[in-house]
Design an enzyme around this catalytic site. Structure first.
Site, PDB file in Angstrom:
ATOM      1  N   HIS A   1      49.167  34.539  46.109  1.00  0.00           N
ATOM      2  CA  HIS A   1      49.593  34.848  46.000  1.00  0.00           C
ATOM      3  C   HIS A   1      49.696  37.091  45.988  1.00  0.00           C
ATOM      4  O   HIS A   1      50.721  37.816  47.048  1.00  0.00           O
ATOM      5  CB  HIS A   1      51.324  34.761  45.132  1.00  0.00           C
ATOM      6  N   GLY A   2      48.744  37.308  45.401  1.00  0.00           N
ATOM      7  CA  GLY A   2      49.189  38.951  45.940  1.00  0.00           C
ATOM      8  C   GLY A   2      48.322  39.492  44.510  1.00  0.00           C
ATOM      9  O   GLY A   2      47.837  38.417  43.819  1.00  0.00           O
TER      10      GLY A   2
END
Lengths: 173, 298
Positions: A17-18
């Protein structure tokens, strides 16, 4: 081996997700939530629909639903926060003033959202055995009652959906 | 079809009987802030005027009809709260032919070129009978709240049981003056530090603005663009005011009164955006002086 793999899967999911510690912690928390089940070899149990064919859950089932939901939401605080400090401050703020939980004014300010959440929880509960909550609701009703029901749900969305700009988290990727 | 009709019926019943906290995406307020209802009733009494004022609250709080009337000018102030070009074109299409002004003074406030126009759409939809122009405006604004309010307003226009609605001319410290101006009880602004802001044009608003100018040109009506003074502390927050000035000058004769008048936050304004009556008098007299110099007023 099973524990290690579960941790890898959840941490990688978080990282996907990051590149932010908040996502890693979100993944880590979810892996930790699975730990008791993995260690007791219960991870493939509890897959059936809760309180099947019953109108209401037992007190034990209700408690388990509440715990699962609360832990999931707690991990989402990390998922949505700007950074770890922000997430921790957010969680601290929740528990800082426990008196506020008993203040009716708080609930009064959020009365609309509370009413909507209750309505959709009831809807989800009665449709919990199906893929979609409203999949089988009203199938035996007269067609106009059923369509009125669908239209009413569309109306609720049209009346209450958030219309101010809120950037969708996946737009970052 | 069944769902669409049901949605409309529920919307009407819900909007009529439910309290406002249960209607977040429906905002139908007749007689709302800024006397829009009274102004849009009042405008029907006017025709063949000398000057028509257009724009946001800066307009209906900035151009005092009485001062212009004293100079022998017949004017109407068609400003409304947060009015953006998307609403201006709607109002022009409704009222321009009858008003037939010799001159239009269009207040160009940067924020109106940056906004989505939702607030002003709701104001106009709620306070005047709706027509095809309202639908065009709603489609341009393209916001759920505007669609819901427009559907509801159409039904209210048909079934309205409040036909005798009358808005008080004095509301709080606002006093409606015939011709569209709203006089605020004299108050003074205490300067606050405001965040820096960059003017960014919204292309939909800019298109609507150009449409307004084309419509006025087609009707052979002279136009001047005016930036009504705002509190100097507010004016200085804009980082690219020169760029804004050059875009406006490229369109029409343009006067930025923030540069033409020396005004003071606490003497001539009651908030960062609006002139108090002392400021209005100075601004209007200066404008009349310019109109006379430039021979715009006849």
């Amino acid at each position: 081996m099973k524990v290690r793999n579960t941790f890898i899967i959840f941490i990688v999911s978080g990282f996907w997700h990051g590149a932010n510690w908040t996502f890693i912690i979100w993944g880590l928390l979810n892996a930790i939530y699975f730990l008791p089940l993995l260690l007791t070899n219960n991870n493939r149990n509890n897959l059936a629909v809760v309180a099947k064919d019953k109108y209401l859950p037992t007190p034990k089932e209700f408690f388990l639903i509440l715990i699962t939901f609360s832990m999931t939401v707690l991990s989402w605080v990390f998922f949505r926060a700007e950074n770890v400090e922000h997430a921790l401050q957010y969680i601290l703020d929740i528990f800082k003033d426990p008196q506020s939980f008993y203040t009716m004014a708080i609930y009064y300010n959020y009365r609309t959202i509370i009413l909507l959440i209750l309505f959709f929880i009831i809807l989800e509960w009665f449709g919990r055995e199906n893929q979609y909550a409203i999949e089988k609701i009203g199938l035996k009703w007269k067609w106009y009652f059923r369509w009125f029901f669908y239209s009413f749900i569309v109306f609720l969305i049209g009346m209450f959906m958030q219309t101010a700009e809120t950037p969708f988290i996946y737009f970052q990727f | 079809m069944f769902s669409a009709v049901t949605y409309i019926i529920i919307l009407f019943i819900w909007g009529t009987f439910m309290p406002s906290y249960l209607t977040p995406n429906l905002n139908y307020v007749k007689g709302s802030y800024g006397h829009t209802y009274t102004r849009l009733q009042d405008v029907k009494d006017y025709e063949n005027i000398d000057i028509l004022f257009l724009g946001s609250s800066h307009t209906y709080r900035g151009f005092d009809n009485r001062i212009f009337n004293a100079s022998g000018l017949k004017t109407f102030n068609l400003g409304s709260s947060a009015q953006t070009p998307l609403q201006t074109i709607t109002l022009l299409k409704r009222h321009l032919t009858r008003l037939s002004p010799k001159l239009v003074i269009y207040d160009v406030y940067p924020n109106t070129f940056m906004g989505d126009g939702v607030e002003s759409s709701l104001d106009i939809i709620s306070n005047e009978k709706n027509d095809l122009n309202s639908v065009k405006m709603a489609l341009s604004v393209n916001h759920l709240k505007v669609y819901n309010t427009l559907i509801y307003a159409f039904l209210r226009d048909i079934f309205d049981w409040r036909k005798n609605f009358k808005e008080s001319l004095v509301k709080g410290d606002d006093n409606y003056v015939k011709g569209g101006f709203v006089e605020k009880e004299l108050a003074y602004y205490k300067t606050k530090t405001l965040l820096r802001k960059e003017i960014k044009f919204d292309s939909t608003q800019l298109d609507a603005f150009n449409e307004c100018l084309r419509l006025l040109e087609k009707n052979k009506i002279s136009v001047i663009l005016v930036y009504v003074p705002i509190a100097p502390s507010n004016y200085s927050r804009y980082t690219n005011i020169r760029e804004f000035d050059s875009v406006m000058s490229a369109h029409m004769k343009y006067f930025n009164f923030n540069e033409k008048l020396i005004l003071n936050d606490s003497l001539h304004f009651y908030d960062p955006d609006h002139l108090n009556q002392n400021g209005v008098k100075l601004f209007n007299n200066k404008l009349i002086e310019i109109l006379n110099e430039e021979k715009f007023n006849r």
